[in-house]
Design a protein around this motif. Structure first.
Motif, PDB file in Angstrom:
ATOM      1  N   VAL A  97       0.687  -0.952   0.154  1.00  0.00           N
ATOM      2  CA  VAL A  97       0.100  -0.347  -0.415  1.00  0.00           C
ATOM      3  C   VAL A  97       0.622   1.396   0.130  1.00  0.00           C
ATOM      4  CG1 VAL A  97      -1.271   1.367   1.495  1.00  0.00           C
ATOM      5  CG2 VAL A  97      -1.746  -1.054   1.278  1.00  0.00           C
ATOM      6  N   VAL A  98       2.044   1.089   0.811  1.00  0.00           N
ATOM      7  CA  VAL A  98       2.689   2.170   1.277  1.00  0.00           C
ATOM      8  C   VAL A  98       3.941   2.421  -0.188  1.00  0.00           C
ATOM      9  CG1 VAL A  98       5.034   3.385   1.981  1.00  0.00           C
ATOM     10  CG2 VAL A  98       2.864   2.460   3.427  1.00  0.00           C
ATOM     11  N   SER A  99       3.955   1.480  -0.618  1.00  0.00           N
ATOM     12  CA  SER A  99       4.490   2.187  -2.403  1.00  0.00           C
ATOM     13  C   SER A  99       3.608   2.025  -3.259  1.00  0.00           C
ATOM     14  CB  SER A  99       5.216   0.258  -2.669  1.00  0.00           C
ATOM     15  OG  SER A  99       6.230  -0.405  -1.526  1.00  0.00           O
ATOM     16  N   GLN A 100       2.694   1.917  -3.701  1.00  0.00           N
ATOM     17  CA  GLN A 100       1.713   2.320  -4.755  1.00  0.00           C
ATOM     18  C   GLN A 100       1.114   3.201  -4.114  1.00  0.00           C
ATOM     19  OE1 GLN A 100      -1.940   0.218  -4.313  1.00  0.00           O
ATOM     20  NE2 GLN A 100      -2.489   0.722  -6.495  1.00  0.00           N
ATOM     21  N   GLN A 101       1.171   3.862  -2.740  1.00  0.00           N
ATOM     22  CA  GLN A 101       1.234   5.696  -2.638  1.00  0.00           C
ATOM     23  C   GLN A 101       1.944   6.371  -2.800  1.00  0.00           C
ATOM     24  OE1 GLN A 101      -2.522   6.657  -1.631  1.00  0.00           O
ATOM     25  NE2 GLN A 101      -3.028   4.599  -2.387  1.00  0.00           N
ATOM     26  N   ALA A 131       7.946  -4.056  -3.442  1.00  0.00           N
ATOM     27  CA  ALA A 131       7.581  -4.727  -1.752  1.00  0.00           C
ATOM     28  C   ALA A 131       8.092  -6.036  -1.755  1.00  0.00           C
ATOM     29  CB  ALA A 131       5.998  -5.127  -2.359  1.00  0.00           C
ATOM     30  N   ALA A 132       8.936  -6.731  -2.665  1.00  0.00           N
ATOM     31  CA  ALA A 132       9.392  -8.104  -2.486  1.00  0.00           C
ATOM     32  C   ALA A 132      11.000  -7.678  -2.366  1.00  0.00           C
ATOM     33  CB  ALA A 132      10.149  -9.496  -3.095  1.00  0.00           C
ATOM     34  N   VAL A 133      11.789  -6.945  -2.524  1.00  0.00           N
ATOM     35  CA  VAL A 133      13.010  -6.218  -2.403  1.00  0.00           C
ATOM     36  C   VAL A 133      13.141  -6.560  -0.516  1.00  0.00           C
ATOM     37  CG1 VAL A 133      14.320  -4.473  -2.355  1.00  0.00           C
ATOM     38  CG2 VAL A 133      13.595  -5.593  -4.843  1.00  0.00           C
ATOM     39  N   ILE A 134      12.044  -5.124  -0.272  1.00  0.00           N
ATOM     40  CA  ILE A 134      11.379  -4.964   1.531  1.00  0.00           C
ATOM     41  C   ILE A 134      12.048  -6.147   2.262  1.00  0.00           C
ATOM     42  CG2 ILE A 134      10.712  -3.517   2.816  1.00  0.00           C
ATOM     43  CD1 ILE A 134      10.105  -1.416   0.735  1.00  0.00           C
ATOM     44  N   MET A 222      14.240   5.296   2.082  1.00  0.00           N
ATOM     45  CA  MET A 222      13.737   5.283   3.639  1.00  0.00           C
ATOM     46  C   MET A 222      12.429   4.300   3.406  1.00  0.00           C
ATOM     47  SD  MET A 222      15.790   7.772   4.883  1.00  0.00           S
ATOM     48  CE  MET A 222      15.192   8.143   6.280  1.00  0.00           C
ATOM     49  N   VAL A 223      11.480   4.614   2.730  1.00  0.00           N
ATOM     50  CA  VAL A 223      10.544   3.694   2.864  1.00  0.00           C
ATOM     51  C   VAL A 223      10.446   2.002   3.077  1.00  0.00           C
ATOM     52  CG1 VAL A 223       8.858   2.424   1.493  1.00  0.00           C
ATOM     53  CG2 VAL A 223       8.719   4.966   1.562  1.00  0.00           C
ATOM     54  N   THR A 224      12.153   1.386   2.733  1.00  0.00           N
ATOM     55  CA  THR A 224      12.367   0.255   2.967  1.00  0.00           C
ATOM     56  C   THR A 224      13.103  -0.004   5.272  1.00  0.00           C
ATOM     57  OG1 THR A 224      13.786  -0.200   1.071  1.00  0.00           O
ATOM     58  CG2 THR A 224      14.437  -1.149   2.825  1.00  0.00           C
ATOM     59  N   ILE A 225      13.987   1.405   5.248  1.00  0.00           N
ATOM     60  CA  ILE A 225      14.337   1.580   6.755  1.00  0.00           C
ATOM     61  C   ILE A 225      13.232   1.718   7.780  1.00  0.00           C
ATOM     62  CG2 ILE A 225      15.151   3.008   8.597  1.00  0.00           C
ATOM     63  CD1 ILE A 225      17.359   4.338   5.938  1.00  0.00           C
ATOM     64  N   PHE A 226      12.258   2.575   7.432  1.00  0.00           N
ATOM     65  CA  PHE A 226      10.764   2.475   8.004  1.00  0.00           C
ATOM     66  C   PHE A 226      10.449   1.096   7.819  1.00  0.00           C
ATOM     67  CE2 PHE A 226      10.780   7.489   7.121  1.00  0.00           C
ATOM     68  CZ  PHE A 226      11.251   7.662   8.283  1.00  0.00           C
ATOM     69  N   CYS A 227       9.768   0.486   6.695  1.00  0.00           N
ATOM     70  CA  CYS A 227       9.845  -0.221   7.165  1.00  0.00           C
ATOM     71  C   CYS A 227      10.447  -1.830   7.652  1.00  0.00           C
ATOM     72  CB  CYS A 227       8.992  -0.469   5.382  1.00  0.00           C
ATOM     73  SG  CYS A 227       7.732   0.429   5.058  1.00  0.00           S
ATOM     74  N   SER A 228      10.842  -1.930   7.340  1.00  0.00           N
ATOM     75  CA  SER A 228      12.089  -2.304   8.098  1.00  0.00           C
ATOM     76  C   SER A 228      11.882  -2.433   9.978  1.00  0.00           C
ATOM     77  CB  SER A 228      12.973  -2.859   7.425  1.00  0.00           C
ATOM     78  OG  SER A 228      13.453  -2.904   6.417  1.00  0.00           O
ATOM     79  N   GLY A 229      11.941  -1.229  10.800  1.00  0.00           N
ATOM     80  CA  GLY A 229      11.871  -0.865  12.033  1.00  0.00           C
ATOM     81  C   GLY A 229      10.235  -1.381  12.442  1.00  0.00           C
ATOM     82  N   ILE A 230       9.265  -0.894  11.431  1.00  0.00           N
ATOM     83  CA  ILE A 230       7.685  -0.929  11.791  1.00  0.00           C
ATOM     84  C   ILE A 230       7.505  -3.100  12.200  1.00  0.00           C
ATOM     85  CG2 ILE A 230       5.609  -1.244  10.827  1.00  0.00           C
ATOM     86  CD1 ILE A 230       6.163   1.024   9.770  1.00  0.00           C
ATOM     87  N   GLY A 231       8.563  -4.038  11.168  1.00  0.00           N
ATOM     88  CA  GLY A 231       8.745  -5.405  11.090  1.00  0.00           C
ATOM     89  C   GLY A 231       9.414  -5.879  12.094  1.00  0.00           C
ATOM     90  N   ILE A 232      10.204  -5.366  12.867  1.00  0.00           N
ATOM     91  CA  ILE A 232      10.526  -5.758  13.849  1.00  0.00           C
ATOM     92  C   ILE A 232      10.304  -4.731  15.072  1.00  0.00           C
ATOM     93  CG2 ILE A 232      13.058  -5.074  15.895  1.00  0.00           C
ATOM     94  CD1 ILE A 232      14.743  -4.532  13.286  1.00  0.00           C
TER      95      ILE A 232
END
Length: 258
Positions: A97-101, A131-134, A222-232
């Protein structure tokens, strides 16, 4: 001798000295994970492949290698596996969703010059690729946090069977708080180090701060970093909750019936 082989041998020796048989399994798992990623990339080239489903399959395989192959099949690894799959499912939906927006998928403006000779009509959904890369860059840290929490909670419960579900959950979250900051910073500096060249490139192109922040390639990282943090952050309460329930259920079943 090739330096890569030398480094691999040094790593193998150190992992064996520190971890014994588990160290050898961990070393082999590096190559198994590498093979999984290569196979995923190969199947991504097929235009009929659903990349999101392929990513979930890769997550199952990577999690199984890192949990069951290294640590064996037991309650701790099964709980960590379930928590990982649940977390990744939530995270993958959020990332899509974030990548699309934000429209961060595809090639950036800075890359157009190098891509001029090539056709961009390759039949691959770059939104799903993004999305797959992240997810694949995050799965290692998520599995690590999951097994750390479930293993610690298992040891706590072995020492004190009188702990309630709430107490177990709180102990798991407390462990997660200590892990959260260090793992998030580890991911940040890993991405920062990997893309240090990008920041130097921005400087050479005389980008202003506003141009850097609004650059597509910078936004994607930055999206990759934030999404990784959200996952943790997500895996901590999920793993703690699942572990507290499974530990209590196993203890009740092991009690002798009167």
């Amino acid at each position: 001798m090739n330096m890569l082989v030398v480094l691999a041998i040094i790593l193998l020796i150190l992992m064996y000295q520190v971890g014994g048989k588990n160290g050898i399994r961990s070393f082999i798992s590096l190559f198994l994970n590498f093979i999984v990623v290569l196979v995923v990339v190969f199947f991504m080239l097929d235009t009929n492949t659903n990349i999101l489903i392929l990513t979930l399959v890769a997550v199952v395989l990577i999690s199984s290698i890192n949990l069951f192959y290294i640590n064996g099949m037991n309650q701790k690894t099964l709980t960590a596996f379930a928590a990982t799959l649940l977390t990744i499912s939530i995270l993958l939906t959020l990332i899509y969703v974030v990548s699309q927006q934000m429209a961060i998928h595809g090639f950036s403006e800075e890359e157009t010059e190098e891509l001029v000779p090539y056709s961009l009509y390759i039949g691959v959904d770059f939104l799903q690729v993004s999305a797959a890369v992240i997810v694949l860059t995050t799965i290692g840290a998520i599995v690590d946090v999951a097994i750390s929490i479930t293993s610690s909670m298992h040891e706590f419960f072995e020492q004190n069977h009188k702990m309630t579900k709430q107490q177990l959950y709180q102990s798991g979250v407390a462990i997660g708080r200590d892990i959260l900051g260090t793992d998030t910073n580890t991911l940040f500096f890993a991405f920062f180090g990997g893309y240090l060249g990008l920041l130097i490139w921005f400087k050479d192109l005389s980008y202003s701060f506003g141009e850097i922040v609004n650059a597509k390639v910078f936004g994607a990282e930055m999206v990759t970093i934030f999404c990784s943090g959200i996952g943790i952050a997500l895996i901590i309460p999920i793993a703690a909750a699942l572990s507290s329930v499974t530990l209590q259920v196993k203890h009740k079943k092991s009690k002798p019936s009167l």
